[in-house]
Scaffold this motif. Sequence first.
Motif, PDB file in Angstrom:
ATOM      1  N   MET A   1      -1.078 -20.341  -7.976  1.00  0.00           N
ATOM      2  CA  MET A   1       0.177 -19.668  -8.328  1.00  0.00           C
ATOM      3  C   MET A   1       0.865 -19.104  -7.092  1.00  0.00           C
ATOM      4  O   MET A   1       2.081 -19.264  -6.902  1.00  0.00           O
ATOM      5  N   LEU A   2       0.094 -18.431  -6.243  1.00  0.00           N
ATOM      6  CA  LEU A   2       0.681 -17.830  -5.043  1.00  0.00           C
ATOM      7  C   LEU A   2       1.236 -18.878  -4.093  1.00  0.00           C
ATOM      8  O   LEU A   2       2.290 -18.694  -3.483  1.00  0.00           O
ATOM      9  N   ASP A   3       0.524 -19.994  -3.960  1.00  0.00           N
ATOM     10  CA  ASP A   3       1.030 -21.062  -3.104  1.00  0.00           C
ATOM     11  C   ASP A   3       2.386 -21.552  -3.600  1.00  0.00           C
ATOM     12  O   ASP A   3       3.287 -21.844  -2.805  1.00  0.00           O
ATOM     13  N   ARG A   4       2.537 -21.663  -4.916  1.00  0.00           N
ATOM     14  CA  ARG A   4       3.815 -22.091  -5.481  1.00  0.00           C
ATOM     15  C   ARG A   4       4.879 -21.032  -5.256  1.00  0.00           C
ATOM     16  O   ARG A   4       6.020 -21.331  -4.886  1.00  0.00           O
ATOM     17  N   LEU A   5       4.531 -19.780  -5.503  1.00  0.00           N
ATOM     18  CA  LEU A   5       5.508 -18.702  -5.361  1.00  0.00           C
ATOM     19  C   LEU A   5       6.031 -18.598  -3.936  1.00  0.00           C
ATOM     20  O   LEU A   5       7.223 -18.342  -3.721  1.00  0.00           O
ATOM     21  N   TRP A   6       5.149 -18.806  -2.963  1.00  0.00           N
ATOM     22  CA  TRP A   6       5.576 -18.631  -1.576  1.00  0.00           C
ATOM     23  C   TRP A   6       6.149 -19.901  -0.963  1.00  0.00           C
ATOM     24  O   TRP A   6       7.017 -19.839  -0.093  1.00  0.00           O
ATOM     25  N   ALA A   7       5.692 -21.067  -1.398  1.00  0.00           N
ATOM     26  CA  ALA A   7       6.183 -22.317  -0.817  1.00  0.00           C
ATOM     27  C   ALA A   7       7.503 -22.755  -1.438  1.00  0.00           C
ATOM     28  O   ALA A   7       8.368 -23.310  -0.758  1.00  0.00           O
ATOM     29  N   GLU A   8       7.669 -22.502  -2.736  1.00  0.00           N
ATOM     30  CA  GLU A   8       8.840 -23.026  -3.433  1.00  0.00           C
ATOM     31  C   GLU A   8       9.649 -21.954  -4.156  1.00  0.00           C
ATOM     32  O   GLU A   8      10.772 -22.218  -4.574  1.00  0.00           O
ATOM     33  N   GLY A   9       9.085 -20.793  -4.327  1.00  0.00           N
ATOM     34  CA  GLY A   9       9.756 -19.751  -5.097  1.00  0.00           C
ATOM     35  C   GLY A   9      10.175 -18.558  -4.257  1.00  0.00           C
ATOM     36  O   GLY A   9      10.295 -18.655  -3.032  1.00  0.00           O
ATOM     37  N   PRO A  10      10.352 -17.404  -4.908  1.00  0.00           N
ATOM     38  CA  PRO A  10      10.871 -16.219  -4.228  1.00  0.00           C
ATOM     39  C   PRO A  10       9.823 -15.378  -3.536  1.00  0.00           C
ATOM     40  O   PRO A  10      10.131 -14.303  -3.014  1.00  0.00           O
ATOM     41  N   GLY A  11       8.567 -15.814  -3.515  1.00  0.00           N
ATOM     42  CA  GLY A  11       7.506 -14.977  -2.981  1.00  0.00           C
ATOM     43  C   GLY A  11       6.854 -14.189  -4.106  1.00  0.00           C
ATOM     44  O   GLY A  11       7.059 -14.465  -5.290  1.00  0.00           O
ATOM     45  N   SER A  12       6.069 -13.202  -3.746  1.00  0.00           N
ATOM     46  CA  SER A  12       5.373 -12.402  -4.749  1.00  0.00           C
ATOM     47  C   SER A  12       5.540 -10.930  -4.439  1.00  0.00           C
ATOM     48  O   SER A  12       5.997 -10.551  -3.360  1.00  0.00           O
ATOM     49  N   GLY A  13       5.141 -10.110  -5.389  1.00  0.00           N
ATOM     50  CA  GLY A  13       4.995  -8.694  -5.137  1.00  0.00           C
ATOM     51  C   GLY A  13       3.610  -8.442  -4.568  1.00  0.00           C
ATOM     52  O   GLY A  13       2.937  -9.373  -4.106  1.00  0.00           O
ATOM     53  N   PRO A  14       3.138  -7.208  -4.606  1.00  0.00           N
ATOM     54  CA  PRO A  14       1.773  -6.927  -4.152  1.00  0.00           C
ATOM     55  C   PRO A  14       0.748  -7.721  -4.958  1.00  0.00           C
ATOM     56  O   PRO A  14       0.928  -7.967  -6.152  1.00  0.00           O
ATOM     57  N   VAL A  15      -0.321  -8.117  -4.301  1.00  0.00           N
ATOM     58  CA  VAL A  15      -1.388  -8.897  -4.934  1.00  0.00           C
ATOM     59  C   VAL A  15      -2.725  -8.354  -4.459  1.00  0.00           C
ATOM     60  O   VAL A  15      -2.913  -8.084  -3.266  1.00  0.00           O
ATOM     61  N   ALA A  16      -3.660  -8.195  -5.385  1.00  0.00           N
ATOM     62  CA  ALA A  16      -4.996  -7.706  -5.044  1.00  0.00           C
ATOM     63  C   ALA A  16      -6.047  -8.655  -5.605  1.00  0.00           C
ATOM     64  O   ALA A  16      -5.787  -9.437  -6.523  1.00  0.00           O
ATOM     65  N   ILE A  17      -7.241  -8.565  -5.040  1.00  0.00           N
ATOM     66  CA  ILE A  17      -8.405  -9.300  -5.520  1.00  0.00           C
ATOM     67  C   ILE A  17      -9.435  -8.288  -5.999  1.00  0.00           C
ATOM     68  O   ILE A  17      -9.699  -7.288  -5.315  1.00  0.00           O
ATOM     69  N   HIS A  18     -10.016  -8.521  -7.169  1.00  0.00           N
ATOM     70  CA  HIS A  18     -11.039  -7.609  -7.682  1.00  0.00           C
ATOM     71  C   HIS A  18     -12.004  -8.371  -8.584  1.00  0.00           C
ATOM     72  O   HIS A  18     -11.603  -8.942  -9.589  1.00  0.00           O
ATOM     73  N   ARG A  19     -13.276  -8.417  -8.194  1.00  0.00           N
ATOM     74  CA  ARG A  19     -14.334  -9.033  -8.988  1.00  0.00           C
ATOM     75  C   ARG A  19     -14.017 -10.472  -9.405  1.00  0.00           C
ATOM     76  O   ARG A  19     -14.154 -10.846 -10.558  1.00  0.00           O
ATOM     77  N   GLY A  20     -13.557 -11.251  -8.442  1.00  0.00           N
ATOM     78  CA  GLY A  20     -13.289 -12.654  -8.711  1.00  0.00           C
ATOM     79  C   GLY A  20     -12.017 -12.919  -9.481  1.00  0.00           C
ATOM     80  O   GLY A  20     -11.770 -14.052  -9.889  1.00  0.00           O
ATOM     81  N   ARG A  21     -11.203 -11.897  -9.668  1.00  0.00           N
ATOM     82  CA  ARG A  21      -9.924 -12.046 -10.356  1.00  0.00           C
ATOM     83  C   ARG A  21      -8.804 -11.668  -9.399  1.00  0.00           C
ATOM     84  O   ARG A  21      -8.992 -10.910  -8.447  1.00  0.00           O
ATOM     85  N   MET A  22      -7.631 -12.237  -9.643  1.00  0.00           N
ATOM     86  CA  MET A  22      -6.458 -11.914  -8.840  1.00  0.00           C
ATOM     87  C   MET A  22      -5.490 -11.088  -9.678  1.00  0.00           C
ATOM     88  O   MET A  22      -5.190 -11.433 -10.820  1.00  0.00           O
ATOM     89  N   LEU A  23      -5.034  -9.973  -9.120  1.00  0.00           N
ATOM     90  CA  LEU A  23      -4.118  -9.071  -9.801  1.00  0.00           C
ATOM     91  C   LEU A  23      -2.737  -9.202  -9.182  1.00  0.00           C
ATOM     92  O   LEU A  23      -2.529  -8.832  -8.025  1.00  0.00           O
ATOM     93  N   LEU A  24      -1.791  -9.759  -9.950  1.00  0.00           N
ATOM     94  CA  LEU A  24      -0.426  -9.917  -9.479  1.00  0.00           C
ATOM     95  C   LEU A  24       0.414  -8.788 -10.066  1.00  0.00           C
ATOM     96  O   LEU A  24       0.573  -8.681 -11.292  1.00  0.00           O
ATOM     97  N   PHE A  25       0.958  -7.940  -9.210  1.00  0.00           N
ATOM     98  CA  PHE A  25       1.790  -6.837  -9.655  1.00  0.00           C
ATOM     99  C   PHE A  25       3.159  -7.392 -10.032  1.00  0.00           C
ATOM    100  O   PHE A  25       3.781  -8.132  -9.260  1.00  0.00           O
ATOM    101  N   ALA A  26       3.610  -7.026 -11.227  1.00  0.00           N
ATOM    102  CA  ALA A  26       4.832  -7.596 -11.784  1.00  0.00           C
ATOM    103  C   ALA A  26       5.752  -6.499 -12.297  1.00  0.00           C
ATOM    104  O   ALA A  26       5.364  -5.324 -12.385  1.00  0.00           O
TER     105      ALA A  26
END
Length: 240
Positions: A107-132
């Motif tokens: 998802m992040l690769d798509r957001l940054w390569a082709e889209g508007p980028g992302s907000g803050p993003v964190a990693i926790h216990r094998g999961r990715m947290l996308l702030f929206a």
Amino acid sequence: MSSDNGRGSGSGVRETRTGSGPLTAVGGRGGAAGGEDAYDIFQALRDEDGQQVGEVTAAGAAWLSSAATHARSTLSLWEARPTAPGVLPCGTVFDVVNVPSIFGRRMLDRLWAEGPGSGPVAIHRGRMLLFAAPGTAQRLPSLLEWEEWHGAGVPVPPLLCHGAGDAVTVPALVRPQRESAGAARWLVAPDTRRPWLPGPDVLLWACVRAAKNEPSDLPRISIFPRADQDANVYDVSRRR
């Protein structure tokens, strides 16, 4: 654009670009508060060049704390324990979309390569947290169940959406020198007082493109280069 996570060597000194020279290591066992070794953690977090990606800036800490019921108390706690994670409520300042790590990377690769980028993003216990944007947690699941996507055979894994009434663990302001397995850490840290946050429509687009895994002719911008899987190389100047 790369980011220095600010961790020094075993000397216990943390270098910053604040113009004040080296500072005692954050969270170290220096002198008592108010003594010779006392310092302002938020001064240490400031980055005049705006190139800090892997750690929170002073402005980013202020934004995060604004989600808490008592913002000033939260900042005081963080100042006392800058290497400890915190817990913040969702639904007012931000929502969080919680996705499996591998799918989140796509998802992040798509957001940054082709889209508007992302907000803050964190990693926790094998999961990715996308702030929206607030409201995303309520709207995104219904969009993913929309007949056009649901009937297209797009394999989007189950997402956990945290909104009003929920709380999430946020990484520490400063990464400790020794991290436990699965510890929360920032992938793209908040660096402004009002960061841009993707809404449900942007994240829906990223989910579908990531699930289809469609090839792209655009240059691949990734925070997961082959040489160093923990590096941060997103061009944050593109962030809205």
